[in-house]
Design a protein around this motif. Structure first.
Motif, PDB file in Angstrom:
ATOM      1  N   HIS A  94      -5.867  -3.809  -5.510  1.00 48.42           N
ATOM      2  CA  HIS A  94      -6.104  -3.506  -6.797  1.00 48.42           C
ATOM      3  C   HIS A  94      -5.542  -4.612  -7.770  1.00 48.42           C
ATOM      4  O   HIS A  94      -5.768  -4.369  -8.975  1.00 48.42           O
ATOM      5  N   HIS A 107      -0.496   9.131  -3.603  1.00 46.83           N
ATOM      6  CA  HIS A 107      -1.099   7.642  -3.399  1.00 46.83           C
ATOM      7  C   HIS A 107      -0.178   6.371  -3.860  1.00 46.83           C
ATOM      8  O   HIS A 107       0.095   5.788  -3.110  1.00 46.83           O
ATOM      9  N   GLN A 115       1.014  -1.273  -0.031  1.00 45.80           N
ATOM     10  CA  GLN A 115       0.103   0.054  -0.218  1.00 45.80           C
ATOM     11  C   GLN A 115       0.832   1.237  -0.012  1.00 45.80           C
ATOM     12  O   GLN A 115       0.454   2.368   0.526  1.00 45.80           O
ATOM     13  N   HIS A 156      -2.985   0.394 -10.315  1.00 42.30           N
ATOM     14  CA  HIS A 156      -1.943   0.727  -9.639  1.00 42.30           C
ATOM     15  C   HIS A 156      -1.622  -0.506  -9.074  1.00 42.30           C
ATOM     16  O   HIS A 156      -2.350  -1.622  -8.930  1.00 42.30           O
ATOM     17  N   HIS A 211      -1.231  -1.595  -5.667  1.00 41.15           N
ATOM     18  CA  HIS A 211      -1.530  -2.071  -4.400  1.00 41.15           C
ATOM     19  C   HIS A 211      -2.483  -3.277  -4.493  1.00 41.15           C
ATOM     20  O   HIS A 211      -3.077  -3.590  -5.461  1.00 41.15           O
ATOM     21  N   ASP A 221      -8.846   4.963  -6.541  1.00 40.91           N
ATOM     22  CA  ASP A 221      -8.369   5.535  -5.169  1.00 40.91           C
ATOM     23  C   ASP A 221      -8.179   6.903  -5.457  1.00 40.91           C
ATOM     24  O   ASP A 221      -7.303   7.506  -4.658  1.00 40.91           O
TER      25      ASP A 221
HETATM   26 ZN    ZN Z   1      -4.605   2.363  -3.947  1.00 37.01          ZN
END
Ligand code: ZN
Length: 537
Positions: free
Chosen positions: A386, A460, A87, A381, A383, A479
């Protein structure tokens, strides 16, 4: 370790096994290291007996003279620093560090539990409080004290209780018929018995118990978003004795997929005594929206063990523009994907969560047109929430993966790792093809145009992709902003400001905005959310 046993040893073992009222301890007294089992058996009785002896030792080391009865009341506070490995802004270290404080109170015999967490990110903090008591389950808003009845079950506290060797051993004792001995292993200089059992009836946990009866480690298997088949290893150290002579750990550590994930100290620990009934009693329910209140999951450990209950089922595809299908609430959670029909193939934007959501995306494409393959999968992205479905979707469909330079190594490794836990996929059928977006932009043309735009560092993640569908006037993002299904818009985070800048630069003020989370929104709403968060903008 596995030494052949002499005939004399075997017959001695058989005599022991045949003795009806023998305790485990007596059975094991003077018994040599087990290896080959008695010819009539497969060694299960011996394995069980050795495991039981180790767990009995732990019950007394951790529960003291009262034994298991003392483990019916356990209270602790654990202050940790967790690595937000998947993250962080970038897919490689140094990772974002998150302070997590966990306060637990448990009365296993009565099935009462209380778990409060405070998770502090550099720019935000989240607090949760969950209760299961005489009046049932409840979630409490720690700020207002308002309680909302929640269908919490005892199993929903399994993750919190893994932070306590006492509660792990209490569960092992309760499920003792399932205990099995795996062997011994030197841990921190101590010869430990390795015992395995289905923790809470659903997670195969291996526990290392030292000669004093202290739990030094435990371990279970999980699917890591990057490494695939991997394990989570918790360790307890700096043990001391309380006034009652019971061993209490002073520190906790956790390693996930071989990388340091959590480190912390216990600042409070009590074992035994009467559980405080009032600690488990929720205030009278007041209704309203006092529940989760939009709190984001800590994510740090959420991936390690799926939470019970999946919420509502997926809502089914919504055609948000001709040939553009929004797949809503994948896995029953607030995660959407987009399937774009380019005429002869689909592009799947976002494959979140894991193998289940990936299967839903593949099935949705097949239902829309069984002859049209998914040719590309585009994660917004890296993370974990995701990207967890990306390897599964790429393997199931043979789709190429589209990403940016900084995320290339991450996705190359993720799509090459074996993933044998929990599903049919065993190993990658072939290395996934990776397409890189260069110079910030990439385009596909078919029945409609699909353009990928790179957002650039935004607070982010350093590298994020946005999808722009010019004919539909539709933008898909993950996000950057979330338009909630119900209720007020949340104040925007910094990355929303960056999205607004990009839309203004490109003169896209009429765009409709769809996201991985929430409903379809507008640029006007985005502007309002950004203005609320940054007055004067
Ligand atoms: Zn994210």
């Amino acid at each position: 370790m596995a030494q052949p046993r002499s005939t004399t040893d075997r017959s001695r073992l058989l005599t022991r096994l045949a003795a009806p009222a023998m305790t485990a301890a007596a059975l094991l007294g003077g018994s040599p290291a087990p290896g080959v089992a008695a010819p009539e058996g497969l060694g299960t009785v011996e394995s069980y007996s050795r495991a039981l002896a180790a767990v009995e030792r732990a019950v007394h080391a951790l529960g003291g003279p009262e034994g298991a009865a003392a483990l019916d009341s356990v209270t602790f506070t654990l202050e940790t620093v967790a690595q937000a490995t998947y993250q962080s802004s970038r897919p490689e270290p140094p990772f974002l560090e998150v302070a997590v404080t966990l306060e637990v109170e448990a009365a296993p015999g009565r099935r009462w539990a209380r778990a409060a967490t405070a998770t502090v990110f550099p720019d935000a903090a989240f607090r949760t409080l969950r209760l299961l008591g005489p009046a049932g389950g409840a979630e409490i808003d720690p700020e207002t004290g308002r309680s909302t009845p929640a269908p919490l079950a005892w199993e929903d506290f399994a993750r919190d209780f893994r932070r306590s060797p006492q509660l792990v051993i209490r569960d092992a004792w309760e499920r003792r018929a399932h205990l099995r001995w795996l062997g011994t292993l030197e841990v921190e200089g101590a010869r430990c018995d390795l015992v395995t059992f289905p923790y809470f009836g659903r997670l195969e946990l291996t526990v290392a118990i030292d000669p004093e009866g202290r739990v030094l480690r435990h371990e279970f298997l999980f699917e890591d978003v990057l490494a695939g088949d991997a394990s989570v290893v918790a360790s307890f150290a700096d043990y001391r004795r309380d006034e009652g002579g019971r061993w209490l750990p002073g520190s906790f550590g956790q390693v996930e997929a071989g990388g340091p994930a959590v480190e912390g100290r216990y600042t409070r620990f009590t074992v035994g005594g009467e559980p405080r009934a009032e600690a488990f009693a929720a205030a009278a329910p007041q209704g309203g929206n006092g529940g989760r209140g939009g709190a984001e999951p800590a994510a740090v450990e959420a991936r390690a063990e799926p939470a019970g209950g999946g919420g509502e089922p997926a809502a089914g595809p919504l055609e948000v523009a001709p040939g553009v299908h929004l797949l809503r609430r994948l896995g029953g959670q607030d995660y959407n994907s987009l399937l774009v029909d380019l005429g002869t193939y689909f592009v799947a934007v976002e494959a979140p969560l894991g193998r289940g959501a990936a299967a839903e995306i593949a099935a949705a494409a097949a239902a829309l047109d069984p002859d049209k393959p998914i040719r590309y999968v585009v994660p917004t992205h890296h993370h974990d929430d995701h990207s967890g479905g990306v390897p599964h979707l790429a393997w199931a469909t043979g789709a190429a993966l589209v990403t940016t330079r900084g995320n290339e190594a991450f996705f190359r490794r993720a799509t090459a790792a074996r993933r044998t836990l929990g599903g049919p996929a065993v190993s990658p059928p072939a290395p996934a093809e990776i397409v890189l977006v260069r110079d910030g932009e990439w385009e596909l043309r078919g029945d409609r145009t699909l353009r990928l735009l790179e957002l650039g560092p935004n607070g982010h993640a350093d590298e994020m992709l946005i999808v722009w569908l010019p004919e539909a006037g539709l933008l898909f993002q993950g996000d950057l902003i979330r338009f909630p299904e119900a209720g007020e818009l949340e104040p925007a985070r910094p990355q929303a400001g960056r999205l607004l800048e990009l839309l203004e630069e490109r003169d896209l003020a009429d765009a409709r905005i769809v996201g991985v989370h929430g409903r379809v929104g507008t640029v006007a709403e985005l502007r309002r959310a950004v203005a609320a968060a940054e007055p004067g903008r």
